[in-house]
Design an enzyme around this catalytic site. Sequence first.
Site, short mmCIF file in Angstrom:
data_model
loop_
_atom_site.label_atom_id
_atom_site.label_comp_id
_atom_site.label_asym_id
_atom_site.label_seq_id
_atom_site.Cartn_x
_atom_site.Cartn_y
_atom_site.Cartn_z
N HIS A 52 0.81 -1.21 0.00
CA HIS A 52 0.00 0.00 0.00
C HIS A 52 0.84 1.26 0.00
O HIS A 52 0.40 2.31 -0.46
CB HIS A 52 -0.98 -0.02 1.16
CG HIS A 52 -2.09 -0.99 0.92
ND1 HIS A 52 -2.97 -0.83 -0.12
CD2 HIS A 52 -2.43 -2.13 1.53
CE1 HIS A 52 -3.82 -1.83 -0.11
NE2 HIS A 52 -3.51 -2.65 0.88
N GLU A 99 -15.24 -7.87 -31.29
CA GLU A 99 -14.04 -8.49 -30.73
C GLU A 99 -13.83 -9.91 -31.22
O GLU A 99 -13.00 -10.63 -30.70
CB GLU A 99 -14.02 -8.40 -29.19
CG GLU A 99 -15.32 -8.73 -28.51
CD GLU A 99 -15.31 -8.42 -27.00
OE1 GLU A 99 -14.28 -8.04 -26.44
OE2 GLU A 99 -16.38 -8.61 -26.39
N CYS A 129 -12.15 0.33 -27.53
CA CYS A 129 -12.08 0.38 -26.06
C CYS A 129 -11.08 -0.62 -25.50
O CYS A 129 -10.94 -0.74 -24.29
CB CYS A 129 -13.47 0.15 -25.44
SG CYS A 129 -14.15 -1.46 -25.81
#
Length: 555
Positions: free
Chosen positions: A188, A430, A501
């Site tokens: 983190h 696709e 996309c």
Amino acid sequence: MVTIQGKGVSTGVAIGPLYFYRRVSGNIRRYTVEDTEAEWRRFKEAQGTAIEQLGALAEKAREEAGDDAALLFETHQMMAEDLDFEEAIQDLIKEQALNAEAAVTDTSVQFAEMFANMDDEYMQARAADVKDVSRRILSILQGAQEGGIDSPVPVILAADDLAPSETVQLDKSKILGFVTAGGSSSSHTAILARTMGIPAIIGVGDALKPEMEGREVILDGGTGEVVVEADALVRDAMLKKREEQLELKRLLESLKGQENVTLDGQKVKVYCNIGSPDDIAAVKNNDGGGVGLFRSEFLYLKCDDYPDEETQFQAYREALSAMEGKMVIIRTLDIGADKQIEYFHLDKEENPAMGMRALRICLTRPEIFRTQLRALYRASAYGKLGIMFPMVTSLWEVQECKRACQAVVQELKDEGIPYDQDVQIGIMVETPAAVTMSDQLARYVDFFSIGTNDLTQYTLACDRQSSVLGKFFDPHHPAVLRAIKTVTDNAHRYGKWVGICGELAADLEMTETFLAIGVDELSVSPSAVLPLRNAIRKTDVSKIRKSVMADLLFP
Ligand code: PEP
Ligand code: MG
């Protein structure tokens, strides 16, 4: 000059004096207590204070680095009150009459070891979180002060490893960069450094020596290089790089609010790919013109059971409302293949990428499809919605999808529930079949959105998940680029618009090609919007069209 190689986890070049992070003394006293009940209460009080502090830290992190950073401290809060953790401490205090500090330390070691031994890299990184939470409880028990930076000037901060709570508590105006001996890129601290835009390098081991403190250090978070007392040549080169990066950052900032238009006046829409309504903040922050792909399956992936209509409606409405009338294209469920969900109970398949996935599931299990479509159409009343269907191969599939949409619209009408009458319907292109049939498919839809990740996989017969295929998986392959041109030409013939996309949309090497082909929209991750706008605004399509077309014909 000393050069040290680590792993860059947050890009950018930083220069400044080296400073070692000072932590509160770690000497833990160990003794037997007589009144175990009183000792237990002492622990419970410290635990309660820790939970309170973590709540305050979550708020601070939310202000400085957003919801994801805050979530980390909320997770720490949960760890601090975890029943297993608490029970282990209770046993040591009450059964073995151990003092609270020693009981917390032993439990922390035991839990951290358990996490560190797990196979999953993410879970392994949680060992640092347990230690962090325990350190906090310990410092409260010991009445200690937090560590910090006692320097009048900003520094390059070095530490063995920095716990997230330490990172967030530091005065950011004093930090030019981070270097840690250990750490992982999914830790983190690395995530926080990236979110805060501070260059960071991890994994330098013990290469930084205490006697180097105060000396000038340059770090390059892109390459992972740390240079102590650089010679003039290296120093100049790194400073030049830093200036260029800052210049680019300033330039990109200045592009906010500007159009995505080429030098010769061709406009293209730049939208964003998101996985949840929480990502809309990043879309707006980066000036995305809309959402070109909302991967709705992430909503399903987060749930333990099929999300009901209301749950989905809330999420879609949140995204649409937040985008304030800008286009939001939500893709219907695309699971199967690499995205498996237990509660769907999908059969095990030899080739799941070519199996029961995406639209195939929706058309075989109409109740799942209907629930999602109802949620989508209900949400359409709150913004500008586009719906698109993934993995289309045949005309009949699109016709069935449209019939399912019409049935849902009729239901809402009968029930008096508001919806938008102008929802755009599109499909993802696709599969090679959709490319070949695009002249026919264009008649039935409002738009195409080309998913180059899967289109590359299926066109080149290369598994997108494989780590061994290397150069064989080539999204720049002329077969893929020709497919994009075919699809664009066929859509335009019917007055429909075309977007891309897949990941390729953000590939700046391809921007000229897509503009020359005449693609109308590019949908990319929010952080890629401004670099893409920059590339578009530098392109003169009239000058490159011929050579791009020649490359497509004779690669
Ligand atoms: C694609 O295939 O290019 C795409 C955008 O969809 P996903 O990556 O979610 O399969
Ligand atoms: Mg896909």
